[in-house]
Design a protein around this motif. Structure first.
Motif, short mmCIF file in Angstrom:
data_model
loop_
_atom_site.label_atom_id
_atom_site.label_comp_id
_atom_site.label_asym_id
_atom_site.label_seq_id
_atom_site.Cartn_x
_atom_site.Cartn_y
_atom_site.Cartn_z
N THR A 150 0.82 -1.22 0.00
CA THR A 150 0.00 0.00 0.00
C THR A 150 0.85 1.26 0.00
O THR A 150 0.36 2.34 -0.33
CB THR A 150 -0.93 0.01 1.22
N GLU A 173 -8.40 6.70 -0.82
CA GLU A 173 -9.53 5.97 -0.28
C GLU A 173 -9.31 4.45 -0.36
O GLU A 173 -9.80 3.70 0.49
CB GLU A 173 -10.81 6.38 -0.99
N THR A 174 -8.58 4.02 -1.38
CA THR A 174 -8.26 2.59 -1.48
C THR A 174 -7.41 2.15 -0.30
O THR A 174 -7.67 1.11 0.33
CB THR A 174 -7.53 2.30 -2.80
N ARG A 219 -7.14 3.70 2.60
CA ARG A 219 -7.91 3.86 3.85
C ARG A 219 -8.89 2.70 4.06
O ARG A 219 -9.09 2.25 5.19
CB ARG A 219 -8.68 5.18 3.83
N SER A 220 -9.49 2.21 2.97
CA SER A 220 -10.44 1.11 3.11
C SER A 220 -9.75 -0.16 3.59
O SER A 220 -10.35 -0.98 4.30
CB SER A 220 -11.16 0.86 1.79
N ARG A 221 -8.48 -0.33 3.20
CA ARG A 221 -7.74 -1.53 3.61
C ARG A 221 -7.05 -1.35 4.95
O ARG A 221 -6.96 -2.29 5.74
CB ARG A 221 -6.71 -1.88 2.54
N PRO A 261 -7.39 1.49 7.63
CA PRO A 261 -7.93 2.77 8.11
C PRO A 261 -7.07 3.46 9.15
O PRO A 261 -7.22 4.66 9.38
CB PRO A 261 -9.30 2.37 8.69
#
Length: 550
Positions: free
Chosen positions: A151, A175-176, A178-180, A182
């Motif tokens: 990431t 956002e990608t 953060r979704s994985r 946070p």
């Protein structure tokens, strides 16, 4: 802070990587021995975002570690979320370049190198480094996809997108991540910049609050100050920026924080205070060329134009950002040095062309230039394209409004100018543009108010526009004495049916009035006088719907 590298960080073309944002143990060298043995002897993950490369700190197990070298200092700054100095950033780039030459499958090192290129490209205004950054980040993802834990390369791509003003792409990458993950604080500076660039200020505020909960200290305070500024809360922005400056520890971090204090003072129309802050930032970090540009701006506002020109010439040579070149051209034009102004405008067009070739979106600066010095219709098209791509920040709204006005479509531009002012940002240029548009539409009262607001906010907000604002105010003149001429509401149109809303009394007959007057005179011992104001009368008949109470 904004200068070319002291040593060329570019590796040989055969091994030149794309950009990235992660860190791994460096190769054997006196300055890197400790890092190689740290964190299980594996990678020291790092992400350089908004001027810092995140890394795993030096490994423990050794008492009395030696004084950290430039690479270690850059990684320590990154781990704190602070900017690294230029010399330390250069050392980090060189370190990772050498390492990937012999370790081409090391995904984290490619990510560190790529994100460091992003930062260097931003600081040097050299878009070629952004191209190298993309190559390094892609190389990192080829070695280890983001779905398999890389990431940091995704964060690097988000930082790269922000550097290119591609805020939609930056939002996607942030956002990608953060979704994985946070709780990975490194994603939030990317998100904050992306949301602000898109005009999604509520989302930017939420991301700022989350960032502050995950990474406290000067970097979080600086972001919070920016949030308050965007909401128009000047006192809160100032107090938080001052706290960030007080808590910053490294010279680069201190200079960035003090520079923000200078920007806030300039927006308040206090050029002397702004100049003092920019000078303090430059004393802390001589390479902080953004503060040199701020100093030039403040000197121009103070009327010290010779010094301002000298600073502008220096900064546009070392840090040729399009907005600085435009400012210098407009300062020349305000001094009637038209030949010098044309030279700067030609340089600006060249820089804008290079940016397009490198994939950097400089539409905002280009539209501002075209609206006032070139083709307003071209400016309208640029800003309509940006607006259609969801770039709906206060800056884009203001530029679109002004471009439409300059193209002769003031009525269409009014809604965008009102939107820019309505975001809460207290910007003298926004108020000036709205006032001029209202004046063109014959709205003299609002126009007068907004032009006065512009000059009250910052009397010298532009060497070209501030005199025009004062001239426009003089042309509008003073408001009419006593306020508007028509204060009463208009008379209602006569209706076909009477409105039985008031009680009526029947008029007494002349005889009854005279009799009542005589009786009153007899009781008072005087001659009969004029008719009484409330003559005696029988009880009135109340019409339907009227009150029965007199």
């Amino acid at each position: 802070m904004d200068a070319k590298p002291q040593q060329n960080p570019e590796p040989p073309l055969s091994t030149l990587p794309p950009q990235g944002a992660t860190s791994v143990p460096p190769p054997p060298a006196s300055m890197r021995t400790t890092l190689r043995r740290a964190a299980f002897g594996a990678i020291a993950g790092a992400v350089l975002v908004a001027g810092a490369v995140m890394a795993v700190p030096d490994g423990a197990g050794k008492a009395g570690p030696p004084e950290p070298g430039p690479v270690a200092r850059a990684e320590a700054a990154a781990a704190a979320g602070s900017p690294a100095s230029l010399s330390d950033l250069t050392a980090l780039i060189g370190d990772r370049q050498k390492w990937v030459e012999t370790h081409p499958a090391d995904a984290p090192s490619w990510a560190v190198l790529g994100t460091a290129y992003v930062e260097w490209g931003r600081r040097s205004a050299d878009a070629a480094y952004l191209t190298r950054a993309e190559q390094a980040l892609r190389r990192s993802l080829a070695a280890q996809p983001g779905e398999r834990g890389n990431t940091q390369a995704w964060v690097g791509l988000g930082a790269l997108a922000n550097a290119r003003n591609d805020f939609l792409a930056a939002k996607k990458w942030g956002e990608t991540v953060r979704s994985r993950q946070p709780k990975d604080w490194a994603a939030y500076p990317v998100l904050i910049d992306a949301y602000n660039g898109l005009g999604e200020y509520a989302a930017a505020a939420r991301a700022t609050e989350k960032f502050g909960s995950l990474r406290q200290g000067a970097p979080a305070l600086a972001r919070t100050s920016e949030m308050y500024r965007n909401q128009g809360w000047r006192e809160d922005a100032l107090a938080t920026a001052q706290e960030a400056a007080d808590r910053a520890t490294s010279p680069a971090g201190k200079a960035a924080a003090v520079h923000r204090l200078g920007d806030l003072a300039a927006e308040r129309g206090e050029p002397a205070q702004a100049l003092a802050q920019y000078d303090a930032a430059l004393r802390t970090d001589r390479g902080h060329l953004a503060s040199l540009a701020g100093r030039a701006r403040a000197l121009a506002a103070l009327g010290r134009t010779d010094e301002a020109l000298a600073d502008y010439r220096t900064v546009t040579t070392k840090l040729p950002r399009p907005e600085y070149v435009l400012e210098l051209g407009e300062l020349y034009e305000s001094l009637d040095l038209d030949g010098d102004a044309r030279t700067q405008y030609a340089k600006l067009r060249e820089l804008l062309g290079r940016a397009r070739t490198a994939g950097v979106d400089e539409a905002l600066t280009e539209a501002r230039f075209e609206a006032d010095h070139g083709d307003p219709e071209a400016a309208v098209e640029l800003m309509r394209t940006a607006w259609g791509a969801q770039r709906r920040s206060s800056e884009v709204a203001d530029a679109l409004a002004w471009s439409l006005h300059r193209a002769g479509r003031s009525e269409e531009g009014l809604q965008y100018a009102e939107r820019a002012v309505g975001t809460g940002v207290r910007n003298a240029s926004y108020a000036y543009h709205l006032g001029m548009i209202e004046s063109a539409l014959g709205q003299e009262g609002p126009a007068r108010g907004h032009l006065e607001e512009a000059l009250r906010t910052d009397p010298d907000f532009s060497p070209l526009a501030a005199p025009l604002a004062r001239e426009a105010l003089d042309d509008l003149g003073e408001p009419a004495a006593g306020g508007p001429a028509q204060m009463e509401p208009p008379e209602p149109e006569p209706s076909a049916e009477p409105e039985p809303t008031r009680e009526t009394r029947p008029e007494p007959s002349p005889e009854a009035s005279r009799d009542a007057s005589r009786e009153a005179g007899k009781e008072a011992g005087a001659e009969p006088g004029p008719e009484p104001s409330q003559p005696a009368a029988p009880s009135p008949q109340v019409k339907p719907g009227a009150s029965a109470t007199p």
